[in-house]
Design a protein around this motif. Structure first.
Motif, PDB file in Angstrom:
ATOM      1  N   LYS A 157      44.255 -16.489 113.240  1.00  0.00           N
ATOM      2  CA  LYS A 157      43.261 -15.817 114.083  1.00  0.00           C
ATOM      3  C   LYS A 157      42.151 -15.190 113.238  1.00  0.00           C
ATOM      4  N   ILE A 158      42.540 -14.551 112.136  1.00  0.00           N
ATOM      5  CA  ILE A 158      41.556 -13.927 111.250  1.00  0.00           C
ATOM      6  C   ILE A 158      40.621 -14.985 110.687  1.00  0.00           C
ATOM      7  N   SER A 159      41.175 -16.107 110.317  1.00  0.00           N
ATOM      8  CA  SER A 159      40.355 -17.194 109.775  1.00  0.00           C
ATOM      9  C   SER A 159      39.333 -17.669 110.800  1.00  0.00           C
ATOM     10  N   VAL A 160      39.758 -17.812 112.048  1.00  0.00           N
ATOM     11  CA  VAL A 160      38.843 -18.233 113.117  1.00  0.00           C
ATOM     12  C   VAL A 160      37.749 -17.187 113.313  1.00  0.00           C
ATOM     13  N   LEU A 161      38.114 -15.913 113.370  1.00  0.00           N
ATOM     14  CA  LEU A 161      37.136 -14.842 113.567  1.00  0.00           C
ATOM     15  C   LEU A 161      36.159 -14.741 112.396  1.00  0.00           C
ATOM     16  N   GLU A 162      36.650 -14.925 111.183  1.00  0.00           N
ATOM     17  CA  GLU A 162      35.746 -14.914 110.024  1.00  0.00           C
ATOM     18  C   GLU A 162      34.741 -16.056 110.116  1.00  0.00           C
ATOM     19  N   GLY A 163      35.204 -17.228 110.554  1.00  0.00           N
ATOM     20  CA  GLY A 163      34.303 -18.361 110.732  1.00  0.00           C
ATOM     21  C   GLY A 163      33.249 -18.091 111.783  1.00  0.00           C
ATOM     22  N   GLN A 164      33.659 -17.465 112.882  1.00  0.00           N
ATOM     23  CA  GLN A 164      32.704 -17.133 113.939  1.00  0.00           C
ATOM     24  C   GLN A 164      31.686 -16.107 113.454  1.00  0.00           C
ATOM     25  N   ALA A 165      32.132 -15.128 112.677  1.00  0.00           N
ATOM     26  CA  ALA A 165      31.221 -14.102 112.157  1.00  0.00           C
ATOM     27  C   ALA A 165      30.214 -14.730 111.201  1.00  0.00           C
ATOM     28  N   LYS A 166      30.665 -15.639 110.345  1.00  0.00           N
ATOM     29  CA  LYS A 166      29.751 -16.305 109.418  1.00  0.00           C
ATOM     30  C   LYS A 166      28.736 -17.151 110.175  1.00  0.00           C
ATOM     31  N   ALA A 167      29.190 -17.838 111.222  1.00  0.00           N
ATOM     32  CA  ALA A 167      28.273 -18.670 112.006  1.00  0.00           C
ATOM     33  C   ALA A 167      27.239 -17.811 112.721  1.00  0.00           C
ATOM     34  N   ALA A 168      27.661 -16.677 113.270  1.00  0.00           N
ATOM     35  CA  ALA A 168      26.719 -15.787 113.960  1.00  0.00           C
ATOM     36  C   ALA A 168      25.707 -15.214 112.976  1.00  0.00           C
ATOM     37  N   LYS A 169      26.166 -14.862 111.796  1.00  0.00           N
ATOM     38  CA  LYS A 169      25.262 -14.315 110.788  1.00  0.00           C
ATOM     39  C   LYS A 169      24.280 -15.387 110.315  1.00  0.00           C
ATOM     40  N   ALA A 170      24.758 -16.598 110.169  1.00  0.00           N
ATOM     41  CA  ALA A 170      23.898 -17.689 109.706  1.00  0.00           C
ATOM     42  C   ALA A 170      22.860 -18.077 110.752  1.00  0.00           C
ATOM     43  N   SER A 171      23.214 -17.958 112.030  1.00  0.00           N
ATOM     44  CA  SER A 171      22.275 -18.343 113.087  1.00  0.00           C
ATOM     45  C   SER A 171      21.152 -17.326 113.235  1.00  0.00           C
ATOM     46  N   ASN A 172      21.391 -16.106 112.698  1.00  0.00           N
ATOM     47  CA  ASN A 172      20.370 -15.065 112.738  1.00  0.00           C
ATOM     48  C   ASN A 172      19.882 -14.813 114.161  1.00  0.00           C
ATOM     49  N   SER A 173      20.813 -14.845 115.111  1.00  0.00           N
ATOM     50  CA  SER A 173      20.449 -14.673 116.512  1.00  0.00           C
ATOM     51  C   SER A 173      19.993 -13.247 116.792  1.00  0.00           C
ATOM     52  N   GLN A 174      19.073 -13.108 117.729  1.00  0.00           N
ATOM     53  CA  GLN A 174      18.547 -11.808 118.093  1.00  0.00           C
ATOM     54  C   GLN A 174      18.947 -11.471 119.515  1.00  0.00           C
ATOM     55  N   VAL A 175      19.109 -10.222 119.753  1.00  0.00           N
ATOM     56  CA  VAL A 175      19.417  -9.722 121.084  1.00  0.00           C
ATOM     57  C   VAL A 175      18.119  -9.226 121.696  1.00  0.00           C
ATOM     58  N   THR A 176      17.874  -9.590 122.943  1.00  0.00           N
ATOM     59  CA  THR A 176      16.679  -9.105 123.615  1.00  0.00           C
ATOM     60  C   THR A 176      17.079  -8.263 124.822  1.00  0.00           C
ATOM     61  N   LEU A 177      16.250  -7.292 125.111  1.00  0.00           N
ATOM     62  CA  LEU A 177      16.460  -6.443 126.283  1.00  0.00           C
ATOM     63  C   LEU A 177      15.519  -6.889 127.381  1.00  0.00           C
ATOM     64  N   ALA A 178      15.972  -6.795 128.626  1.00  0.00           N
ATOM     65  CA  ALA A 178      15.133  -7.178 129.764  1.00  0.00           C
ATOM     66  C   ALA A 178      13.874  -6.321 129.811  1.00  0.00           C
ATOM     67  N   ASN A 179      12.782  -6.929 130.220  1.00  0.00           N
ATOM     68  CA  ASN A 179      11.487  -6.247 130.382  1.00  0.00           C
ATOM     69  C   ASN A 179      10.963  -5.646 129.077  1.00  0.00           C
ATOM     70  N   THR A 180      11.215  -6.323 127.969  1.00  0.00           N
ATOM     71  CA  THR A 180      10.739  -5.828 126.684  1.00  0.00           C
ATOM     72  C   THR A 180      10.037  -6.938 125.913  1.00  0.00           C
ATOM     73  N   SER A 181       9.252  -6.521 124.933  1.00  0.00           N
ATOM     74  CA  SER A 181       8.658  -7.473 123.996  1.00  0.00           C
ATOM     75  C   SER A 181       8.408  -6.749 122.683  1.00  0.00           C
ATOM     76  N   ILE A 182       8.251  -7.526 121.627  1.00  0.00           N
ATOM     77  CA  ILE A 182       7.926  -6.979 120.317  1.00  0.00           C
ATOM     78  C   ILE A 182       6.631  -7.638 119.867  1.00  0.00           C
ATOM     79  N   GLU A 183       5.636  -6.832 119.593  1.00  0.00           N
ATOM     80  CA  GLU A 183       4.338  -7.322 119.124  1.00  0.00           C
ATOM     81  C   GLU A 183       4.130  -6.826 117.700  1.00  0.00           C
TER      82      GLU A 183
END
Length: 105
Positions: free
Chosen positions: A35-61
């Motif tokens: 399980k730890i191995s799977v979670l570590e893989g998921q964490a590495k993939a999320a970090k590598a994807s550099n995904s961003q979280v957005t909030l509704a009705n917001t923007s960044i200029e």
């Protein structure tokens, strides 16, 4: 005599639960390691994807200063009705610590 020897072995095995507990703990340990191995893989993939979280009705200029040529991010939160009523005028609130309070409206 042979039957007595077999009976004693069965009783000893039944009275020694430590062996079965150790085997159960080893199996649990292997399961948790997987399980730890799977979670570590998921964490590495999320970090590598550099995904961003957005909030509704917001923007960044981005705004570049003409004074020091430094780039600044303006984080903007719009009222819910802003998209439907773009001709309305809304009051503006400027906050210098938006990172702390931006999502807490």
């Amino acid at each position: 005599m042979k039957q007595l020897y077999v009976l004693m072995l069965i009783l000893l095995a039944a009275c020694n639960p430590q062996h079965s507990q150790a085997e159960a703990l080893k199996a649990d340990n292997q399961h948790l390691r997987a399980k730890i191995s799977v979670l570590e893989g998921q964490a590495k993939a999320a970090k590598a994807s550099n995904s961003q979280v957005t909030l509704a009705n917001t923007s960044i200029e981005e705004l570049t200063s003409t004074y020091n040529n430094q780039k600044y991010q303006l984080k903007i939160w719009y009222p819910k009705s802003y998209a439907q009523q773009t001709n309305n005028r809304y009051p503006v609130l400027y906050v210098i610590d938006a990172e702390t309070n931006f999502g807490g409206h």
